[in-house]
Write a protein that holds these residues in place. Structure first.
Motif: not given
Length: 401
Positions: A21-34, A376-390
């Motif tokens: 959870v901490g890893t996921t939240v930190a990556l999303l916040r660093a990418a500018g998500h609220r 990587s964290g970047e690849r995981y973040l991209a997949e997660l944000v793509r999932l949210y957007a879909a």
């Protein structure tokens, strides 16, 4: 994007759910998500961070029991990580408002129910709050080991997934395990990436000196609980086999909070008590020193849904030896980790080979590092944000349950 993450595991808890959870939240916040993380916090309001809810420590457990409070801010997505009071409140809140909901299945509830009485209790609470029409005999079945308990837990799993827009499985093993419960809820495999290695004040020599381990001694490391579902009996039996070939070998068991006396007794029975270092949990930023001080990560659990320590160890250049074939494939590259049959002889032989065969060690270390780099964290973040957007758009809100 406004994202509410919900977890019954507070971030200071040194275990896999909190780390993921901490890893996921930190990556999303660093990418500018609220992102607001709703999780257990201190009882006093002035000490709580945004999103934290009042909670109490649970005796003999590293958990905090939180007030079942729903998210209190608008969200485009609700991402639930646990099925305790907070997780259930998050699912109900999202369902009532038609907010798309992602549920990550971090824990094998059916396997853990045999070892943790709080799981059947929590399952009863979750089922009743989510509308399962359980009667007294159903609740009685939850409290007793056997197939009836498994049936009720599977029923709860189907109910939880019915309240979710999509299920995230942190491994193919977990996706396969949950397929029978999923119904029409799609399952997406999305492992949590390993964080980059921490810079640490303790180098290999100094930590070994503090633990009383000779500089050149072969060291096996196990990270996590020493409770029965992690199979410490096999670990100690296999270590005794290793000591027959490498009598100077040591075993460091990091994270043992409960069952310490039982572990010591088992170690005495196998004749390895003097070579065992039984350590209590440390904060996540201090685990890296232990990876650096070791030569092989020993992983004997077959109940993990992901095993974050596997990728963490590989990020530090540590080869991994395991017995769970379902978790052997590394995220990112599809290569597999060394696996042995879950017997003392077979697993001990694998550990010995990883300690003594230079070419094998080099190959395993290379493949492990390559997989960590690939996933990587970047690849995981991209997949997660793509999932949210879909996710489908908001449905019309219903009454608050």
């Amino acid at each position: 994007m406004r994202i509410a993450h919900v977890s019954d595991s507070h971030l200071d808890n040194p275990e896999g759910v909190a780390t993921a959870v901490g890893t996921t939240v930190a990556l999303l916040r660093a990418a500018g998500h609220r992102v607001v993380l709703h999780c257990p916090g201190p009882l006093l309001r002035r000490r709580r961070r945004p999103g934290e809810v009042p909670s109490l420590t649970v005796p003999t457990r590293p958990y905090r029991l939180a007030v079942p409070r729903s998210p209190d801010a608008p969200a485009d997505v609700v991402h639930v990580h646990t099925t305790g009071p907070l997780g259930v409140a998050g699912l109900r809140w999202a369902t009532a408002r038609g907010v798309p909901t992602v549920l990550t299945w971090h824990t094998d509830l059916i396997a853990y129910a045999a070892h943790y009485p709080e799981i059947p209790i929590g399952a009863a609470y979750a089922g009743l709050r989510l509308g399962l029409r359980w009667r007294a005999r159903d609740l009685w079945a939850l409290g007793r080991p056997g197939p009836d308990r498994q049936t009720r837990l599977a029923e709860l799993g189907r109910c939880l997934l019915a309240h979710s827009t999509v299920l995230v499985a942190p491994s193919a093993k977990t996706a396969s395990m949950m397929a029978a419960m999923a119904g029409r809820t799609p399952i997406v495999v999305l492992p949590t990436p390993a964080a980059a290695p921490h810079a640490d004040a303790d180098d290999r020599r100094r930590l070994r000196a503090r633990l009383g381990i000779p500089t050149n001694a072969p060291v096996l490391l196990a990270v996590g609980r020493a409770t029965p579902e992690k199979n410490p009996e096999l670990l100690l039996a296999a270590f005794a086999q290793v000591r027959q070939t490498l009598p100077e070998a040591r075993l460091v068991l990091l994270g043992a909070r409960r069952h310490r006396l039982a572990i010591r007794r088992t170690a005495h029975r196998y004749g390895v008590a003097g070579a065992l270092r039984l350590l209590r949990p440390v904060s996540h930023d201090r685990v890296g020193a232990h990876y650096r001080a070791a030569d092989v990560l020993a992983f004997t659990s077959t109940t993990d849904t992901q095993g974050l320590v596997l990728s963490e160890a590989e990020a530090y250049g540590l080869p991994v030896a395991m017995v769970d074939t379902a978790l052997a494939e590394r995220p990112g590259t599809g290569t597999t980790r060394p696996v042995a049959e879950p017997t003392a002889a077979a697993y001990g032989a694998l550990l010995t080979r990883l300690l003594t065969e230079r070419e094998l060690r080099a190959d395993v270390i290379r493949d492990g590092r390559a997989a960590v780099t690939a996933w990587s964290g970047e690849r995981y973040l991209a997949e997660l944000v793509r999932l949210y957007a879909a996710l489908p758009p908001l449905r019309s809100a219903g009454p608050t349950p």
